[in-house]
Design an enzyme around this catalytic site. Structure first.
Site, short mmCIF file in Angstrom:
data_model
loop_
_atom_site.label_atom_id
_atom_site.label_comp_id
_atom_site.label_asym_id
_atom_site.label_seq_id
_atom_site.Cartn_x
_atom_site.Cartn_y
_atom_site.Cartn_z
N TYR A 130 0.81 -1.26 -0.10
CA TYR A 130 -0.03 0.01 0.15
C TYR A 130 0.83 1.26 0.22
CZ TYR A 130 -3.95 3.09 0.74
OH TYR A 130 -4.92 4.10 0.55
N ASN A 214 -3.55 6.08 5.67
CA ASN A 214 -4.36 6.69 6.76
C ASN A 214 -5.32 6.01 7.86
OD1 ASN A 214 -6.64 5.72 5.31
ND2 ASN A 214 -6.89 7.82 4.11
N GLN A 259 11.86 15.17 11.81
CA GLN A 259 10.65 14.40 12.12
C GLN A 259 9.44 15.29 12.57
OE1 GLN A 259 10.76 11.01 11.95
NE2 GLN A 259 12.57 11.64 10.86
N HIS A 262 6.98 16.16 9.73
CA HIS A 262 6.24 14.95 9.07
C HIS A 262 4.68 15.02 9.57
CE1 HIS A 262 8.53 11.99 6.91
NE2 HIS A 262 9.52 11.93 7.92
N GLU A 327 11.55 4.78 17.77
CA GLU A 327 11.62 4.51 16.32
C GLU A 327 13.08 4.81 15.71
OE1 GLU A 327 9.08 6.88 13.75
OE2 GLU A 327 9.17 5.40 12.11
N HIS A 328 13.49 6.06 15.78
CA HIS A 328 14.73 6.53 15.40
C HIS A 328 15.57 7.16 16.68
CE1 HIS A 328 12.02 7.60 11.91
NE2 HIS A 328 12.75 6.94 11.30
N ASP A 361 16.19 7.65 5.85
CA ASP A 361 14.96 7.61 5.21
C ASP A 361 14.95 7.26 3.66
OD1 ASP A 361 13.53 8.12 7.58
OD2 ASP A 361 13.57 10.09 7.18
N HIS A 420 -3.39 -39.97 19.76
CA HIS A 420 -2.19 -39.24 19.66
C HIS A 420 -1.24 -40.64 20.15
CE1 HIS A 420 -3.67 -35.54 19.13
NE2 HIS A 420 -2.60 -34.99 18.98
#
Lengths: 430, 430
Positions: A130, A214, A259, A262, A327-328, A361, A420
């Site tokens: 996506y 989204n 960041q 964004h 995250e970073h 990135d 079994h």
């Protein structure tokens, strides 16, 4: 900009509040998405076309107009200016090189009893990627999702990208060409996720769906999880920069802002034991907030979710970083490598003063799809391993099975599973 | 028992109907589970205790009575009979040995520009293991969930197991002792999942929850996904047995029944190109359905979801197997290894005539938590990799960053991310 100090009386509470971010599960949204999925399953192409005309104002009148040809992708690539094409190629090659190191192979061994055990590794048959349309339509995301799938050996990579008013970013198509995408459909939203998860007459059913989107896309991915695999549901982007010693405050400030630009809910946190550096960075952030094109977004992000945190020492910083699981993470100090050994949770660690997050990135090589909102505690960057899966292999010899069959018989009886037990018993009483 | 042949006119439709199994998302169930989660988050221990008294009729009057001591676990282990203890130890040792081969290490390399890139691998800090109580309380599940976590290096393994009326299977506690479980709470249901995901005063918050459970547990795991990691949501157990050439029909029949006895919705499918063998297996299944302790369950499973499928040849069987993507696959033929190379999707592949699926449930070594309902198309057996995660490592040199920074600058400008572009630019214009 918010300033915190670990010496503050109520620091832990303030810090916890800073990190708190919970996506609200809007019941109306979930209902809408469930309905879209049900309708796409029932009506297929016709419904996907209708929703694409409605939501994206796409001018297509037949479904086949929603598919792009490989010639169109190649045309977009051939039309790139030299510097952009070279940049895209360099990025793609580096991403491919890094991800090749992630590829896993199967293995087998023979145990002391003479039985063969192992693990077989196979690529997924078909995956869906996506790619958001409109403003957040990033060619880098195409590379970061498609190349790991391609390196894993996935034979069919289906990309969906919405084209509002029928318009597309040519660089996104060029990236698809470069990354080895098999087919591209200009559809988006929950309807694209539903079409990929269940298939329609035209869109092939995939085994896994990756890529950001989204809140409709996120809700749809969560809803089809189990029918297909999905990557993580991404939250807002974050950066945590730790610096000590000689540093360029302007560089650090811009890394934090990269960041913040964004998203208004993106998070930029600066941690240092150096009060003077903290103030210098604060000042540079303020001055650049005046002249950035995305100043409005960055200002809101910095004001609502940003923070400058003064710590006593490096050990305290390590503790906070592991609590955040960012995250970073940038470690801007001489002993960056030594410090990174103490970091237990982070999506990506950028070490030293010459490693701005922004190169990660685009072109450093590692993936830019990373765990957000503290999920680095338990999850990993998107990688080749997301497009491979494993099967266990077991082959017993006539002699080797006897000990195992006797053991299985004993334990199966304890679990009251008689079939079994018998199935095992046949092999050692034979 | 249902018989199908690929020569039937409408075979593909019949086969698709055989495989169709969709878990219904009961909106009432989801509402109940969401409420339990919200209440546990708000009220903590008190609420978990109240629900445990109510749903499990547990006699505990304080929360601390819901925790078991290591001494209790060791006591359960010491009390085992010799043959059971030896069987459990052999199983645990083999599971540990196999999973050690799955452990992944980090790596780094230096690229042509002099930049260091790599991948760091770390264990999760703390995981929760859900073990069902009552009838389906299996010690083997404790081993299969806890040992991979232990091998991964997870420092804290928290186990929850409901104790209806305060009663516990001692073998489950012995298995917890043997597998290296850190703490055990006798709680279950959605309340146990909520307590592990969010933490209470007594129960530590975990990073991932694995293990099977009833529909309340499955719904709760889906609801907390994102807050914590989860393993797959398991569907009913399945086996697909393919046989050709010399075979013992009785063995094959019992292997099929060993899955059918698990659950009325479990699925056992037999595929062969040999009409005589097909009839012989059918006959043996019928005769054993008369004398199995769990005959009622197995009968329903075989009648509703079982099938004997006649194929033209091995190639046709391979195609069907890849369509099913079975949880358990037995290949009972001389060329089992060669055939396994053609299998793209299966949780575990049991090769040859001396490898009954039941030994994989207990002691072969590979995990018995496997992808069900066709999810082997995109997912893997539970493994050490589920308890490890990765962080990307990037360290540029002052010279090495220049090419990358220039590339990032070019691409960031194309994406209209100016702070990204500037952050990169600082490093090559310096």
């Amino acid at each position: 900009m918010r300033r915190l100090s670990t010496q503050d009386q109520n620091f832990q509470q303030q810090f916890a509040e800073l990190l708190a971010f919970e996506t609200v599960n809007d019941p109306e949204l979930l209902k809408t998405v469930d309905q879209i999925i049900a309708d796409v399953r029932a009506k297929g192409d016709v419904h996907v076309l209708a929703l694409t005309q409605q939501f994206d104002r796409h001018p297509a009148t037949t479904f086949s107009q929603l598919e792009l040809t490989q010639a169109q992708l190649q045309h977009a690539f051939d039309d790139l200016s030299d510097d952009v094409r070279q940049a895209l190629e360099l990025a793609a090659n580096r991403i491919r090189e890094f991800h090749q190191a992630q590829k896993q192979d199967g293995w087998t061994y023979v145990d002391a009893l003479g039985n063969t055990l192992g693990q077989k590794v196979t690529p997924l048959d078909r995956v869906g990627i996506y790619v958001p349309g409109g403003l957040a339509s990033y060619p880098s995301s195409v590379l970061m999702n498609a190349i790991p799938a391609h390196v894993a050996g996935v034979p069919e990579i289906i990309m969906v990208v919405p084209a509002p008013n029928g318009e597309l970013n040519p660089l996104v198509l060029a990236a698809a060409y470069l990354a080895g995408v098999s087919r591209v459909f200009t559809i988006g939203g929950a309807q694209a996720v539903a079409a990929l998860a269940y298939g329609t007459a035209t869109i092939p059913q995939v085994d896994k769906i990756t890529g950001p989107g989204n809140r409709f896309v996120a809700a749809a991915k969560r809803a089809v999880f189990g029918q297909v695999g999905i990557d993580m549901i991404a939250g807002p982007s974050e950066i945590l920069v730790y610096a000590e010693g000689e540093n360029n405050a302007e560089w650090l400030a811009m890394d934090l802002l990269s960041q913040a630009e964004h998203d208004t809910v993106a998070q930029a946190i600066f941690i240092t034991p150096d009060q003077d550096l903290l103030e210098a960075v604060a000042e540079k952030i303020e001055s650049h907030l005046a002249d950035l094109p995305k100043a409005e977004i960055a200002k809101t992000s910095i004001a609502n979710r940003g923070a400058l945190v003064l710590v006593k020492d490096r050990a305290e910083a390590i503790q906070l970083i592991n609590q955040v699981a960012p995250e970073h993470l940038e470690l801007c100090l001489d002993e960056a490598e030594a410090m990174s050994a103490e970091i237990r949770h982070a999506g990506a660690i950028f070490m030293g003063r010459y490693t701005p997050e922004a190169i990660g990135d685009y072109c450093a090589g590692p993936n830019h799809v990373l765990p957000t909102s503290g999920t680095a505690r338990f999850s990993s960057p998107l990688g080749v391993y997301d497009f491979q899966k494993r099967s266990s292999l077991i082959m017993c010899s006539e002699q080797g099975v006897k000990t195992l069959a006797k053991t299985a018989d004993t334990l199966a009886q304890q679990e009251n599973l008689d079939a079994h037990a018998r199935s095992a018993r046949y092999r050692y009483q034979s």
